[in-house]
Motif scaffolding. Structure first.
Motif, PDB file in Angstrom:
ATOM      1  N   ARG A 245       0.871  -1.188   0.000  1.00  0.00           N
ATOM      2  CA  ARG A 245       0.000   0.000   0.000  1.00  0.00           C
ATOM      3  C   ARG A 245       0.898   1.225   0.000  1.00  0.00           C
ATOM      4  NH1 ARG A 245      -4.637  -1.960   4.213  1.00  0.00           N
ATOM      5  NH2 ARG A 245      -5.290  -3.704   2.925  1.00  0.00           N
ATOM      6  N   THR A 246       1.129   1.735  -1.184  1.00  0.00           N
ATOM      7  CA  THR A 246       2.077   2.846  -1.327  1.00  0.00           C
ATOM      8  C   THR A 246       1.592   4.108  -0.639  1.00  0.00           C
ATOM      9  OG1 THR A 246       1.100   3.390  -3.463  1.00  0.00           O
ATOM     10  CG2 THR A 246       3.036   1.965  -3.470  1.00  0.00           C
ATOM     11  N   TRP A 247       0.283   4.314  -0.594  1.00  0.00           N
ATOM     12  CA  TRP A 247      -0.222   5.520   0.052  1.00  0.00           C
ATOM     13  C   TRP A 247       0.099   5.517   1.543  1.00  0.00           C
ATOM     14  CZ3 TRP A 247      -3.819   4.810   3.877  1.00  0.00           C
ATOM     15  CH2 TRP A 247      -4.470   3.582   3.915  1.00  0.00           C
ATOM     16  N   LEU A 248       0.100   4.356   2.155  1.00  0.00           N
ATOM     17  CA  LEU A 248       0.429   4.254   3.575  1.00  0.00           C
ATOM     18  C   LEU A 248       1.917   4.542   3.800  1.00  0.00           C
ATOM     19  CD1 LEU A 248      -0.939   3.635   6.271  1.00  0.00           C
ATOM     20  CD2 LEU A 248      -0.272   1.252   5.983  1.00  0.00           C
ATOM     21  N   GLY A 249       2.752   4.033   2.891  1.00  0.00           N
ATOM     22  CA  GLY A 249       4.181   4.318   2.964  1.00  0.00           C
ATOM     23  C   GLY A 249       4.478   5.787   2.741  1.00  0.00           C
ATOM     24  N   ALA A 250       3.733   6.422   1.830  1.00  0.00           N
ATOM     25  CA  ALA A 250       3.928   7.860   1.580  1.00  0.00           C
ATOM     26  C   ALA A 250       3.541   8.684   2.798  1.00  0.00           C
ATOM     27  CB  ALA A 250       3.117   8.283   0.361  1.00  0.00           C
ATOM     28  N   ILE A 251       2.433   8.305   3.442  1.00  0.00           N
ATOM     29  CA  ILE A 251       2.025   9.014   4.661  1.00  0.00           C
ATOM     30  C   ILE A 251       3.084   8.836   5.750  1.00  0.00           C
ATOM     31  CG2 ILE A 251       0.335   9.010   6.538  1.00  0.00           C
ATOM     32  CD1 ILE A 251      -1.811   8.395   4.451  1.00  0.00           C
ATOM     33  N   GLY A 252       3.624   7.627   5.863  1.00  0.00           N
ATOM     34  CA  GLY A 252       4.680   7.388   6.844  1.00  0.00           C
ATOM     35  C   GLY A 252       5.916   8.225   6.574  1.00  0.00           C
ATOM     36  N   PHE A 253       6.293   8.332   5.295  1.00  0.00           N
ATOM     37  CA  PHE A 253       7.467   9.141   4.957  1.00  0.00           C
ATOM     38  C   PHE A 253       7.233  10.607   5.288  1.00  0.00           C
ATOM     39  CE2 PHE A 253       9.808  11.835   2.001  1.00  0.00           C
ATOM     40  CZ  PHE A 253      11.095  11.436   2.301  1.00  0.00           C
ATOM     41  N   VAL A 254       6.054  11.116   4.954  1.00  0.00           N
ATOM     42  CA  VAL A 254       5.740  12.514   5.258  1.00  0.00           C
ATOM     43  C   VAL A 254       5.751  12.747   6.765  1.00  0.00           C
ATOM     44  CG1 VAL A 254       3.887  14.238   5.150  1.00  0.00           C
ATOM     45  CG2 VAL A 254       4.490  12.922   3.120  1.00  0.00           C
ATOM     46  N   LEU A 255       5.226  11.816   7.519  1.00  0.00           N
ATOM     47  CA  LEU A 255       5.211  11.940   8.976  1.00  0.00           C
ATOM     48  C   LEU A 255       6.631  11.925   9.546  1.00  0.00           C
ATOM     49  CD1 LEU A 255       3.309  12.257  11.364  1.00  0.00           C
ATOM     50  CD2 LEU A 255       3.255   9.792  11.567  1.00  0.00           C
ATOM     51  N   MET A 256       7.478  11.052   9.013  1.00  0.00           N
ATOM     52  CA  MET A 256       8.883  11.027   9.454  1.00  0.00           C
ATOM     53  C   MET A 256       9.564  12.347   9.135  1.00  0.00           C
ATOM     54  SD  MET A 256      10.204   7.224   8.352  1.00  0.00           S
ATOM     55  CE  MET A 256      11.759   7.911   7.920  1.00  0.00           C
ATOM     56  N   PHE A 257       9.376  12.838   7.934  1.00  0.00           N
ATOM     57  CA  PHE A 257       9.995  14.098   7.528  1.00  0.00           C
ATOM     58  C   PHE A 257       9.522  15.247   8.404  1.00  0.00           C
ATOM     59  CE2 PHE A 257      10.253  17.886   4.832  1.00  0.00           C
ATOM     60  CZ  PHE A 257      11.607  17.867   4.545  1.00  0.00           C
ATOM     61  N   ALA A 258       8.205  15.294   8.674  1.00  0.00           N
ATOM     62  CA  ALA A 258       7.664  16.353   9.528  1.00  0.00           C
ATOM     63  C   ALA A 258       8.239  16.271  10.940  1.00  0.00           C
ATOM     64  CB  ALA A 258       6.140  16.255   9.570  1.00  0.00           C
ATOM     65  N   GLY A 259       8.451  15.052  11.455  1.00  0.00           N
ATOM     66  CA  GLY A 259       9.040  14.905  12.787  1.00  0.00           C
ATOM     67  C   GLY A 259      10.462  15.425  12.845  1.00  0.00           C
ATOM     68  N   VAL A 260      11.241  15.143  11.811  1.00  0.00           N
ATOM     69  CA  VAL A 260      12.630  15.625  11.783  1.00  0.00           C
ATOM     70  C   VAL A 260      12.666  17.143  11.655  1.00  0.00           C
ATOM     71  CG1 VAL A 260      14.749  15.595  10.424  1.00  0.00           C
ATOM     72  CG2 VAL A 260      13.580  13.468  10.927  1.00  0.00           C
ATOM     73  N   VAL A 261      11.823  17.695  10.782  1.00  0.00           N
ATOM     74  CA  VAL A 261      11.781  19.156  10.617  1.00  0.00           C
ATOM     75  C   VAL A 261      11.354  19.817  11.917  1.00  0.00           C
ATOM     76  CG1 VAL A 261      10.526  21.013   9.451  1.00  0.00           C
ATOM     77  CG2 VAL A 261      11.454  19.116   8.132  1.00  0.00           C
ATOM     78  N   PHE A 262      10.363  19.247  12.592  1.00  0.00           N
ATOM     79  CA  PHE A 262       9.888  19.804  13.863  1.00  0.00           C
ATOM     80  C   PHE A 262      10.986  19.781  14.922  1.00  0.00           C
ATOM     81  CE2 PHE A 262       7.466  19.413  17.906  1.00  0.00           C
ATOM     82  CZ  PHE A 262       6.821  20.639  17.848  1.00  0.00           C
TER      83      PHE A 262
END
Length: 140
Positions: A62-79
């Motif tokens: 499920r690529t959409w789930l992986g994309a959401i996970g990547f965005v969440l990881m990126f947002a956590g690092v930026v935060f």
């Protein structure tokens, strides 16, 4: 052992002098790091949850789930790396920005910038001056 009244008065005078001479340094020294722990915990949790979503999304195709996970990881690092925004304080001449510099209001006269060499120019000015000297001397 507590400070005497004289020592407290001298310390307050030194604090006022530091604040007026270098407001950026004084602002840095006065800030507390209590909010940083919560910021790092939240960003770490975001990165972990994002990584789990990324792995689950890859495992279940499920690529959409992986994309959401990547965005969440990126947002956590930026935060985690972006510092908290500080409110601007009113200064005697204008507004004191988050970097400690005083921005004068429109129509107010800005103090003239210091010109000249020596120590008053700052580190970058000395570096540029040395670079120009090397260029003028034939690359030495």
């Amino acid at each position: 052992m507590p400070l005497s009244e004289y020592e407290q008065r001298v310390l307050e005078q030194m604090e006022r002098a530091l604040t007026s001479d270098d407001p950026r340094l004084a602002n840095t020294l006065q800030s507390t790091g209590r909010g940083n722990a919560l910021r790092y915990v939240l960003s770490g949790a975001g990165v972990v949850v994002g990584l789990l979503l990324l792995v689950v999304g890859a495992a279940t195709s499920r690529t959409w789930l992986g994309a959401i996970g990547f965005v969440l990881m990126f947002a956590g690092v930026v935060f985690a790396f972006l510092g908290p925004r500080k409110k601007q304080q009113e200064g005697p001449v204008g507004v004191v920005g988050e970097d400690g510099t005083v921005q004068t209001p429109h129509g107010a006269r800005k103090p003239p910038k210091r010109q000249g060499g020596g120590r008053s120019g700052g580190f970058l000015a000395r570096l540029e001056e040395r670079w120009e000297n090397r260029r003028n001397e034939g690359g030495r």
